[in-house]
Write a protein that holds these residues in place. Structure first.
Motif, PDB file in Angstrom:
ATOM      1  N   SER A 248      34.201  24.319  28.478  1.00 15.21           N
ATOM      2  CA  SER A 248      34.764  25.258  27.503  1.00 15.21           C
ATOM      3  C   SER A 248      35.265  24.532  26.259  1.00 15.21           C
ATOM      4  O   SER A 248      35.678  23.365  26.316  1.00 15.21           O
ATOM      5  N   ALA A 249      35.237  25.240  25.124  1.00 11.14           N
ATOM      6  CA  ALA A 249      35.803  24.695  23.894  1.00 11.14           C
ATOM      7  C   ALA A 249      37.307  24.492  24.069  1.00 11.14           C
ATOM      8  O   ALA A 249      37.985  25.253  24.761  1.00 11.14           O
ATOM      9  N   ILE A 250      37.848  23.451  23.438  1.00 10.60           N
ATOM     10  CA  ILE A 250      39.259  23.103  23.560  1.00 10.60           C
ATOM     11  C   ILE A 250      39.964  23.442  22.252  1.00 10.60           C
ATOM     12  O   ILE A 250      39.507  23.081  21.164  1.00 10.60           O
ATOM     13  N   SER A 251      41.088  24.145  22.354  1.00 10.88           N
ATOM     14  CA  SER A 251      41.895  24.454  21.177  1.00 10.88           C
ATOM     15  C   SER A 251      43.349  24.082  21.450  1.00 10.88           C
ATOM     16  O   SER A 251      43.752  23.893  22.604  1.00 10.88           O
TER      17      SER A 251
ATOM     18  N   GLU B 259      42.459  16.842  16.084  1.00 10.17           N
ATOM     19  CA  GLU B 259      42.194  17.665  17.263  1.00 10.17           C
ATOM     20  C   GLU B 259      40.848  17.334  17.900  1.00 10.17           C
ATOM     21  O   GLU B 259      40.708  17.359  19.128  1.00 10.17           O
ATOM     22  N   ALA B 260      39.870  17.028  17.097  1.00  6.71           N
ATOM     23  CA  ALA B 260      38.547  16.706  17.644  1.00  6.71           C
ATOM     24  C   ALA B 260      38.612  15.432  18.485  1.00  6.71           C
ATOM     25  O   ALA B 260      38.010  15.357  19.569  1.00  6.71           O
TER      26      ALA B 260
ATOM     27  N   ARG C 141      38.254  15.699  27.274  1.00  9.70           N
ATOM     28  CA  ARG C 141      37.016  16.049  27.970  1.00  9.70           C
ATOM     29  C   ARG C 141      36.458  14.846  28.733  1.00  9.70           C
ATOM     30  O   ARG C 141      35.937  14.974  29.840  1.00  9.70           O
TER      31      ARG C 141
ATOM     32  N   ALA D  10      40.551  16.212  21.695  1.00 11.71           N
ATOM     33  CA  ALA D  10      39.727  17.049  22.577  1.00 11.71           C
ATOM     34  C   ALA D  10      38.651  16.222  23.264  1.00 11.71           C
ATOM     35  O   ALA D  10      38.384  16.383  24.467  1.00 11.71           O
TER      36      ALA D  10
ATOM     37  N   ALA E 259      41.429  25.665  27.271  1.00 11.18           N
ATOM     38  CA  ALA E 259      39.999  25.473  27.465  1.00 11.18           C
ATOM     39  C   ALA E 259      39.514  26.616  28.338  1.00 11.18           C
ATOM     40  O   ALA E 259      39.690  26.593  29.556  1.00 11.18           O
TER      41      ALA E 259
END
Length: 348
Positions: A34-37, A16-17, A24, A20, A54
């Motif tokens: 924003s943080a991405i999940s 996921e990192a 980005r 993401a 996000a």
């Protein structure tokens, strides 16, 4: 968390990192800081579909299934090419924003598209939608109209003229699906062998070349609580070809309650076929497009053959341990039933 998503199945997780960071880097103006999940849309049976969140922004990420992929199937580049332009002429097509072909990022190609809001009807009728016959009949009419509207799109005007080769399209389709059957089968089924030979020898002459979805059915659509078609999903097999191939697919996936595919489709099939007959659907489509819809038995039989192959492909992935989704275990028993029904349809 949105009610139509779930935690990602263990075998379908990814880095996921890394994903993401890629999003980005390539969609920074859209995503912001924003943080991405991630979460998973668990309802589909083939391509893997994930929610990207996000902040207040929600996007959808799609990639092929795990394991070997049939040639020409699960084509993320094709789906992105279609959805990056089709929304200009066909409002039900979600807009695609990004394609990644580097397998180092996620393990397979993927693309990102807008998140649409509505309801997808799968095996059981969603409680959030009206269930009365009037609603479902309006929905049936709107689904047929959405297919007819797609076939009226000028695909050249949106730059999709190179998407397919309409000359000899149906013959190539039949040959391709026979080949997929040969690759995926783990036993001989006489009805499948006989039907494959019959389809190859009875190909009709096409009357037009249109933009085909190539897997048009209710559970590939998103609908509103007013029975409107909000979005059409799963464009990875889209091409240019005979319009009656799409109509045959839709009819096959709208089974009568006594037909084998009802077991697979559940409410997503009989929700329409119990309120509008196949004959009515064909009549409505014919009125909207002006196409000659005689000889539909060929196209319906081909769609059923193709569906039997798809069921076998999904089942064999389950048998090989490439997915742990328990829904796929019973699909092997459906294959001979669908094949027998299709063979009887054309007089076999």
């Amino acid at each position: 968390m949105a009610t139509d998503v779930a935690p990602i199945r263990p075998e379908e997780r990814f880095d996921e990192a890394r994903v993401a960071a890629y999003l980005r880097a390539h969609l920074g103006d859209l995503i912001g800081g924003s943080a991405i999940s991630f979460a998973q849309f668990p309802g589909g049976r083939a391509n893997l579909t994930y929610l990207v969140r996000a902040g207040d922004l929600e996007l959808v990420l799609r990639r092929p299934p795990l394991g070997p992929v049939a040639p020409g199937g699960h084509d993320m580049a094709r789906e992105h090419a279609v959805l990056s332009v089709l929304h200009e002429a066909y409002p039900q097509a979600p807009r695609a924003f990004l394609l990644c072909t580097d397998p180092e990022v996620m393990g397979a190609p993927f693309f990102v598209m807008e998140r649409c809001q509505g309801t997808v009807v799968r095996e059981t009728w969603p409680s959030r939608l009206p269930a009365d016959e009037g609603f479902r009949r309006r929905l049936a009419a709107n689904v047929v109209d959405a297919l007819a509207a797609l076939h009226r799109v000028d695909y050249r005007a949106v730059g999709l003229e190179r998407l397919g080769r309409p000359g000899g399209f149906v013959a190539r389709q039949v040959a391709g699906w026979v080949d997929r059957w040969d690759r995926a089968k783990q036993r001989e089924l006489p009805a499948m062998e006989d039907l494959g030979r019959w389809l190859a020898g009875a190909v009709p002459s096409p009357q037009a070349a249109v933009l085909l979805h190539n897997d048009f059915k209710l559970d590939n659509l998103m609908i509103s609580d007013r029975a409107e078609v909000v979005a059409v999903f799963d464009w990875d097999m889209a091409t240019i070809g005979d319009p009656l191939v799409d109509l045959g697919t839709f009819l096959a996936y709208s089974p009568r309650p006594q037909e084998a595919l009802h077991v697979l489709q559940g409410d997503s099939g009989t929700a329409l076929s119990t309120v509008m007959s196949r004959e009515e659907m064909v009549e409505r489509y014919t009125a909207a497009t002006g196409f000659d819809t005689g000889g539909m038995d060929y196209y319906l039989a081909f769609a059923m053959y193709r569906t039997a192959v798809i069921l076998q492909q999904i089942y064999i992935r389950y048998r090989r341990g490439q997915t742990s989704d328990e829904r796929f275990g019973p699909l092997g028993d459906l294959v001979p039933q669908v094949a027998d029904e299709a063979w009887r349809l054309v007089g076999g």
